[in-house]
Design a protein around this motif. Structure first.
Motif, PDB file in Angstrom:
ATOM      1  N   TYR A   1     -49.025  23.085 -43.592  1.00  0.00           N
ATOM      2  CA  TYR A   1     -49.609  23.448 -41.939  1.00  0.00           C
ATOM      3  C   TYR A   1     -49.331  24.620 -41.828  1.00  0.00           C
ATOM      4  O   TYR A   1     -48.153  24.455 -42.036  1.00  0.00           O
TER       5      TYR A   1
ATOM      6  N   LEU B   1     -49.409  26.560 -38.390  1.00  0.00           N
ATOM      7  CA  LEU B   1     -49.541  26.639 -37.042  1.00  0.00           C
ATOM      8  C   LEU B   1     -49.490  28.442 -36.910  1.00  0.00           C
ATOM      9  O   LEU B   1     -49.881  27.450 -35.729  1.00  0.00           O
ATOM     10  N   GLU B   2     -48.555  28.910 -37.115  1.00  0.00           N
ATOM     11  CA  GLU B   2     -48.617  29.736 -36.358  1.00  0.00           C
ATOM     12  C   GLU B   2     -48.604  30.819 -37.561  1.00  0.00           C
ATOM     13  O   GLU B   2     -47.773  31.406 -38.579  1.00  0.00           O
TER      14      GLU B   2
ATOM     15  N   LEU C   1     -44.753  30.407 -39.161  1.00  0.00           N
ATOM     16  CA  LEU C   1     -44.424  29.279 -38.433  1.00  0.00           C
ATOM     17  C   LEU C   1     -45.466  28.205 -39.657  1.00  0.00           C
ATOM     18  O   LEU C   1     -46.395  28.108 -39.376  1.00  0.00           O
ATOM     19  N   PHE C   2     -44.491  27.663 -40.736  1.00  0.00           N
ATOM     20  CA  PHE C   2     -45.413  26.497 -41.744  1.00  0.00           C
ATOM     21  C   PHE C   2     -44.887  25.457 -41.855  1.00  0.00           C
ATOM     22  O   PHE C   2     -43.810  24.807 -41.189  1.00  0.00           O
ATOM     23  N   GLN C   3     -45.367  24.277 -42.172  1.00  0.00           N
ATOM     24  CA  GLN C   3     -45.101  22.786 -41.528  1.00  0.00           C
ATOM     25  C   GLN C   3     -45.168  21.617 -42.557  1.00  0.00           C
ATOM     26  O   GLN C   3     -46.298  22.327 -43.499  1.00  0.00           O
TER      27      GLN C   3
ATOM     28  N   ASN D   1     -44.125  18.289 -45.270  1.00  0.00           N
ATOM     29  CA  ASN D   1     -43.787  16.718 -44.871  1.00  0.00           C
ATOM     30  C   ASN D   1     -42.400  16.722 -46.780  1.00  0.00           C
ATOM     31  O   ASN D   1     -43.108  16.668 -47.644  1.00  0.00           O
TER      32      ASN D   1
ATOM     33  N   LEU E   1     -41.524  15.771 -41.540  1.00  0.00           N
ATOM     34  CA  LEU E   1     -42.210  16.784 -41.159  1.00  0.00           C
ATOM     35  C   LEU E   1     -41.077  17.784 -40.337  1.00  0.00           C
ATOM     36  O   LEU E   1     -40.198  17.660 -39.818  1.00  0.00           O
ATOM     37  N   LYS E   2     -41.167  18.496 -41.354  1.00  0.00           N
ATOM     38  CA  LYS E   2     -39.763  19.951 -41.488  1.00  0.00           C
ATOM     39  C   LYS E   2     -40.888  21.285 -41.245  1.00  0.00           C
ATOM     40  O   LYS E   2     -41.698  21.699 -41.811  1.00  0.00           O
ATOM     41  N   LYS E   3     -40.451  22.031 -39.612  1.00  0.00           N
ATOM     42  CA  LYS E   3     -40.978  23.470 -39.752  1.00  0.00           C
ATOM     43  C   LYS E   3     -40.396  24.057 -39.894  1.00  0.00           C
ATOM     44  O   LYS E   3     -39.093  24.503 -40.053  1.00  0.00           O
TER      45      LYS E   3
ATOM     46  N   GLU F   1     -39.602  28.744 -40.861  1.00  0.00           N
ATOM     47  CA  GLU F   1     -40.548  30.274 -40.158  1.00  0.00           C
ATOM     48  C   GLU F   1     -40.166  31.092 -41.271  1.00  0.00           C
ATOM     49  O   GLU F   1     -39.402  30.801 -42.312  1.00  0.00           O
TER      50      GLU F   1
END
Length: 146
Positions: free
Chosen positions: A108, A110-111, A118-120, A122, A127-129, A131
């Protein structure tokens, strides 16, 4: 009539149909001239695109576009590439595929702020975010989550 003049006619008609022009080109396949009009918007159903095809055909004929062509109206697809920062910004909150120096994965978006995504993702249930600098992105496209 050149492509720029056709584009003006097409954009005006698409606005009336709550659609935007994604790309426009003339191509030749099997000895035939094809005007490829790719559109984007909320209603990309085959019924709506059929209506748009008919209206565009009539509008182009009315302004004197060469009648010896095939008109092809379609959408950019569910996994369309995001070609620029504006399209990436419009994909915030959506499931995307990113290929960069840091990662090659679905997740996903995210921003997107100040040149950083900002990428999320699995990772094995976690879940890991991450940059990711936009400059390091080799390709980014919408993705379908299975």
């Amino acid at each position: 009539m050149d492509l720029k003049q056709m584009e003006e006619v097409i954009v005006k008609l698409l606005e009336q149909q709550s659609l935007v022009l994604y790309s426009l080109k003339v191509k030749h396949e099997f000895g035939e001239k094809i005007l490829e009009v790719i559109v984007d918007g909320n209603d990309l159903s085959s019924d709506h695109l059929g209506v748009v095809n008919q209206k565009l055909s009539l509008a182009l004929d009315a302004v004197g576009f060469d009648p010896n062509y095939y008109l092809e109206v379609s959408s950019p697809g569910a996994e369309r590439p995001l070609r620029n920062e504006t399209e990436v910004l419009s994909a915030v909150g959506k499931y995307v595929h990113i290929e960069s120096n840091e990662i090659n994965s679905d997740g996903y978006l995210l921003e997107f702020k100040e040149g950083i995504l900002l990428f999320q993702i699995n990772l094995k249930g976690r879940l890991k975010k991450i940059e990711i600098p936009y400059q390091s992105v080799k390709s980014i496209r919408l993705a379908i989550k299975f």
